[in-house]
Design a protein around this motif. Structure first.
Motif, PDB file in Angstrom:
ATOM      1  N   SER A 196       3.900   8.498  -9.273  1.00 25.27           N
ATOM      2  CA  SER A 196       3.842   7.802  -7.982  1.00 25.27           C
ATOM      3  C   SER A 196       2.599   8.149  -7.165  1.00 25.27           C
ATOM      4  O   SER A 196       2.249   7.429  -6.232  1.00 25.27           O
ATOM      5  CB  SER A 196       5.092   8.128  -7.156  1.00 25.27           C
ATOM      6  OG  SER A 196       5.191   9.524  -6.926  1.00 25.27           O
ATOM      7  N   SER A 197       1.918   9.250  -7.507  1.00 21.27           N
ATOM      8  CA  SER A 197       0.712   9.647  -6.773  1.00 21.27           C
ATOM      9  C   SER A 197      -0.563   9.037  -7.335  1.00 21.27           C
ATOM     10  O   SER A 197      -1.639   9.218  -6.752  1.00 21.27           O
ATOM     11  CB  SER A 197       0.583  11.177  -6.770  1.00 21.27           C
ATOM     12  OG  SER A 197       1.667  11.780  -6.118  1.00 21.27           O
TER      13      SER A 197
ATOM     14  N   ASP B   8       2.271  -0.316  -9.931  1.00 20.04           N
ATOM     15  CA  ASP B   8       2.551  -1.565  -9.229  1.00 20.04           C
ATOM     16  C   ASP B   8       1.461  -2.595  -9.493  1.00 20.04           C
ATOM     17  O   ASP B   8       1.744  -3.797  -9.634  1.00 20.04           O
ATOM     18  CB  ASP B   8       2.668  -1.319  -7.724  1.00 20.04           C
ATOM     19  CG  ASP B   8       3.872  -0.450  -7.368  1.00 20.04           C
ATOM     20  OD1 ASP B   8       4.792  -0.363  -8.211  1.00 20.04           O
ATOM     21  OD2 ASP B   8       3.870   0.139  -6.274  1.00 20.04           O
TER      22      ASP B   8
ATOM     23  N   GLN C 120       0.827  -1.200   0.000  1.00 25.23           N
ATOM     24  CA  GLN C 120       0.000   0.000   0.000  1.00 25.23           C
ATOM     25  C   GLN C 120       0.868   1.260   0.000  1.00 25.23           C
ATOM     26  O   GLN C 120       1.963   1.296   0.573  1.00 25.23           O
ATOM     27  CB  GLN C 120      -0.920   0.017   1.223  1.00 25.23           C
ATOM     28  CG  GLN C 120      -1.819  -1.208   1.335  1.00 25.23           C
ATOM     29  CD  GLN C 120      -2.871  -1.266   0.244  1.00 25.23           C
ATOM     30  OE1 GLN C 120      -3.738  -0.395   0.156  1.00 25.23           O
ATOM     31  NE2 GLN C 120      -2.802  -2.289  -0.598  1.00 25.23           N
ATOM     32  N   THR C 121       0.358   2.289  -0.650  1.00 20.69           N
ATOM     33  CA  THR C 121       1.053   3.578  -0.756  1.00 20.69           C
ATOM     34  C   THR C 121       0.090   4.686  -0.352  1.00 20.69           C
ATOM     35  O   THR C 121      -1.122   4.588  -0.588  1.00 20.69           O
ATOM     36  CB  THR C 121       1.532   3.816  -2.205  1.00 20.69           C
ATOM     37  OG1 THR C 121       2.414   2.761  -2.577  1.00 20.69           O
ATOM     38  CG2 THR C 121       2.256   5.143  -2.331  1.00 20.69           C
ATOM     39  N   GLU C 122       0.635   5.741   0.241  1.00 22.64           N
ATOM     40  CA  GLU C 122      -0.181   6.884   0.634  1.00 22.64           C
ATOM     41  C   GLU C 122       0.178   8.095  -0.218  1.00 22.64           C
ATOM     42  O   GLU C 122       1.333   8.255  -0.636  1.00 22.64           O
ATOM     43  CB  GLU C 122       0.031   7.206   2.115  1.00 22.64           C
ATOM     44  CG  GLU C 122      -0.384   6.068   3.039  1.00 22.64           C
ATOM     45  CD  GLU C 122      -0.184   6.419   4.499  1.00 22.64           C
ATOM     46  OE1 GLU C 122       0.451   7.474   4.767  1.00 22.64           O
ATOM     47  OE2 GLU C 122      -0.656   5.670   5.367  1.00 22.64           O
TER      48      GLU C 122
ATOM     49  N   LEU D  67      -3.105   6.308  -7.754  1.00 26.14           N
ATOM     50  CA  LEU D  67      -3.451   5.139  -6.948  1.00 26.14           C
ATOM     51  C   LEU D  67      -4.771   4.526  -7.386  1.00 26.14           C
ATOM     52  O   LEU D  67      -5.664   5.209  -7.902  1.00 26.14           O
ATOM     53  CB  LEU D  67      -3.590   5.527  -5.469  1.00 26.14           C
ATOM     54  CG  LEU D  67      -2.448   6.273  -4.777  1.00 26.14           C
ATOM     55  CD1 LEU D  67      -2.842   6.581  -3.345  1.00 26.14           C
ATOM     56  CD2 LEU D  67      -1.159   5.480  -4.842  1.00 26.14           C
TER      57      LEU D  67
ATOM     58  N   ARG E  56      -0.278   1.693  -5.834  1.00 27.31           N
ATOM     59  CA  ARG E  56       0.162   2.480  -6.984  1.00 27.31           C
ATOM     60  C   ARG E  56      -0.295   1.781  -8.252  1.00 27.31           C
ATOM     61  O   ARG E  56      -0.165   0.566  -8.392  1.00 27.31           O
ATOM     62  CB  ARG E  56       1.683   2.607  -7.003  1.00 27.31           C
ATOM     63  CG  ARG E  56       2.237   3.686  -6.096  1.00 27.31           C
ATOM     64  CD  ARG E  56       3.649   4.045  -6.521  1.00 27.31           C
ATOM     65  NE  ARG E  56       4.246   5.009  -5.587  1.00 27.31           N
ATOM     66  CZ  ARG E  56       5.159   4.725  -4.687  1.00 27.31           C
ATOM     67  NH1 ARG E  56       5.609   3.479  -4.582  1.00 27.31           N
ATOM     68  NH2 ARG E  56       5.641   5.665  -3.883  1.00 27.31           N
TER      69      ARG E  56
ATOM     70  N   SER F 182      -4.977   6.259   0.369  1.00 24.06           N
ATOM     71  CA  SER F 182      -4.040   5.132   0.430  1.00 24.06           C
ATOM     72  C   SER F 182      -4.593   3.994  -0.407  1.00 24.06           C
ATOM     73  O   SER F 182      -5.810   3.794  -0.510  1.00 24.06           O
ATOM     74  CB  SER F 182      -3.789   4.681   1.868  1.00 24.06           C
ATOM     75  OG  SER F 182      -4.980   4.223   2.475  1.00 24.06           O
TER      76      SER F 182
END
Length: 405
Positions: free
Chosen positions: A361-362, A324, A298-300, A364, A321, A318
Motif C-alpha cells: 500500500s505504500s 490501483d 490519491q494516497t499518502e 506509489l 497507489r 502523495s
C-alpha cells in the motif's frame, strides 16, 4: 646446617606487565635504536581487543553491503521485504557508519602490530607464510574498500573502474582474508585476551609512551567520533553534529538530489504539455496525462528516501497507489513490474519492482512531495516511490510502467 649455609634464593626478574606480549629487541629485524623506542602499547593485547571491535564493524559492513548489492541486483533466490518501510534506511545507514567507524580502528590496529611485521623469521613455516599472506591481502583490500567507500559517500570517483561491482567483489576478498587471518591468529588472540590489557600502565619516559589503556580509550573515542560525524545523514537527531555527512536534508523540498533533471537531459520532455505516462498490463495499455493521473484517487505515504551513499530523509509523498493504477488498465495477476524513465541513458534509467512491493500500500506513483507538486529534480511529472528500496531504484521522470509476463 645453619642459616648461613642455606643456599640463597636465586632472584628472578619479570618484565613489567606492559611488556609481556610486546616483541623483544632480539625478535625483530630492526635496528636497536628503533626497537628501543617501540611503545609497550604496541602489543598483542591492544591488537586483539581493537581487532575484535574492528572485526565486528567489518562484519556489519560486509553483511549490509551484500544486502544493498542484492537489493539492487537481486539473484533469483533473493527476497527483500517491503516492510518495515525504514528497513533499507537502517541497513544502508549501518553499512556506511560501520565502514567509517572501521577506519580509525584499522589505523590503531596497524599501529599496534607494525613492529611484529619485522619479527624473525620473515618467512618461516607454511603456517607463518599463510599468516603473512593473509595480512598483506587483508590490509590491502581493507584499505581499498574503506577508501573507495568513503569516496562513494561523497559521490567522488577519481578512478576508471565501476565502483559498484568492484566494491562488491573486493568485499569477498577482504572478508575472506579476515576469516583466514582470524583462524591463524586465534591462539594468539585467546592468549592475549586472557591477560588484562591495562593491568599495569606503561612506565613514563621522555617520549611520553602511551599506555595500553590510553590507546584503547583513544581508539574507542576515535571510532565513536567518526561514527557520529557521518551518522547524521541517516539519523536526524545527529544531523547538526555530523560534520562529515555529505548529505543531510539539503535540497529542493527538503530532500537531497543525486541526479538533476539537467544532468539526466530530461528537462524539456518532463515539462512538455504532450507528456504521457504509458501503463502496460498484459495485452492492455493506456496512456495518462499528468492531469489524468492527478484526477485518480490519491494516497499518502510516509516513506524515507534512502540512497546507497548512506543518506536518508523521511518524506511525505502523495500520488496513486501502483496497484490501483495497474487496475485502471487491466487485471494485475502478479509478477515483477518494470519502470522506465524519460532519461534515455544512464545506469538507472529503469528499474524492476518485485511483486511484494507492487502490491504494498505504500508503493506509489508519486505526484507530490511534502505537500507540494514534485520538483523537477525530484522526478516531475511523476516518479516511483516504494518502501525499503535504494534511491537509485526509485525511478524518476517516469515514461512507462509495464507488468512483466
Amino acid at each position: 646446617m645453619n642459616e648461613h649455609d642455606r643456599a640463597a634464593p636465586v632472584p628472578t626478574t619479570k618484565p613489567p606487565a606492559a611488556h609481556e606480549d610486546s616483541p623483544h629487541e632480539s625478535e625483530l629485524l630492526l635496528p636497536g635504536v628503533v626497537t628501543e623506542k617501540i611503545s609497550p602499547a604496541r602489543s598483542a593485547a591492544v591488537a586483539s581487543r581493537v581487532g575484535i571491535v574492528l572485526g565486528i564493524a567489518i562484519t556489519i559492513c560486509f553483511v549490509t553491503g551484500l544486502i544493498s548489492h542484492w537489493v539492487q541486483h537481486p539473484p533469483p533466490w533473493f527476497w527483500w521485504p517491503a516492510n518495515p518501510v525504514w528497513l533499507y534506511r537502517l541497513t544502508q545507514g549501518a553499512h556506511v557508519v560501520s565502514g567509517v567507524v572501521a577506519i580509525p580502528l584499522l589505523l590503531v590496529k596497524l599501529w599496534s602490530v607494525f613492529p611484529r611485521l619485522f619479527a624473525r623469521p620473515l618467512i618461516g613455516s607454511p603456517l607463518r607464510l599463510l599468516e603473512r599472506g593473509s595480512i598483506a591481502v587483508l590490509v590491502g583490500s581493507m584499505i581499498f574498500q574503506l577508501v573507495t567507500g568513503l569516496f562513494n559517500t561523497a559521490q567522488n570517483y577519481p578512478w576508471e573502474f565501476f565502483f559498484t561491482t568492484t566494491h562488491y567483489a573486493m568485499s569477498y576478498v577482504a572478508f575472506g582474508a579476515l576469516a583466514v587471518h582470524l583462524a591463524v591468529k586465534l591462539p594468539v588472540v585467546r592468549a592475549a585476551l586472557a591477560r588484562p590489557a591495562a593491568g599495569s600502565e606503561s612506565p613514563p619516559d621522555d617520549a611520553g609512551v602511551a599506555s595500553r589503556r590510553g590507546v584503547l580509550v583513544a581508539a574507542g573515542a576515535a571510532a565513536v567520533v567518526a561514527g557520529v560525524a557521518i551518522a547524521g545523514q541517516s539519523v536526524p537527531l545527529l544531523r547538526r553534529v555530523s560534520v562529515l555527512a555529505p548529505r543531510s536534508g539539503e535540497g529542493p523540498q527538503g530532500l537531497p538530489v543525486n541526479r538533476t533533471a539537467h544532468q539526466a537531459g530530461v528537462s524539456e520532455e518532463a515539462r512538455d504539455a504532450e507528456y504521457r505516462l504509458e501503463v502496460i498490463v498484459g495485452d492492455l495499455r493506456r496512456q495518462f496525462t499528468r492531469a489524468e493521473l492527478a484526477a485518480l484517487p490519491q494516497t499518502e505515504a510516509e516513506v524515507p528516501l534512502a540512497c546507497v551513499e548512506g543518506w536518508s530523509v523521511s518524506a511525505h509523498w502523495s500520488g496513486i497507489r501502483l496497484r490501483d493504477l495497474l487496475a485502471a488498465v487491466g487485471e494485475y495477476r502478479g509478477g515483477d513490474v518494470e519502470f522506465r524513465s524519460l532519461e534515455q541513458s544512464g545506469l538507472y534509467n529503469r528499474s524492476v519492482l518485485p511483486q511484494s512491493h507492487v502490491v504494498d500500500s505504500s508503493t506509489l506513483v508519486a505526484l507530490r512531495l511534502n505537500g507540494e507538486e514534485l520538483d523537477l529534480d525530484h522526478g516531475y511529472p511523476c516518479r516511483l516511490i516504494a518502501p525499503t528500496r535504494p534511491g537509485v531504484l526509485q525511478t524518476k521522470w517516469l515514461s512507462a510502467i509495464e507488468v512483466r509476463a
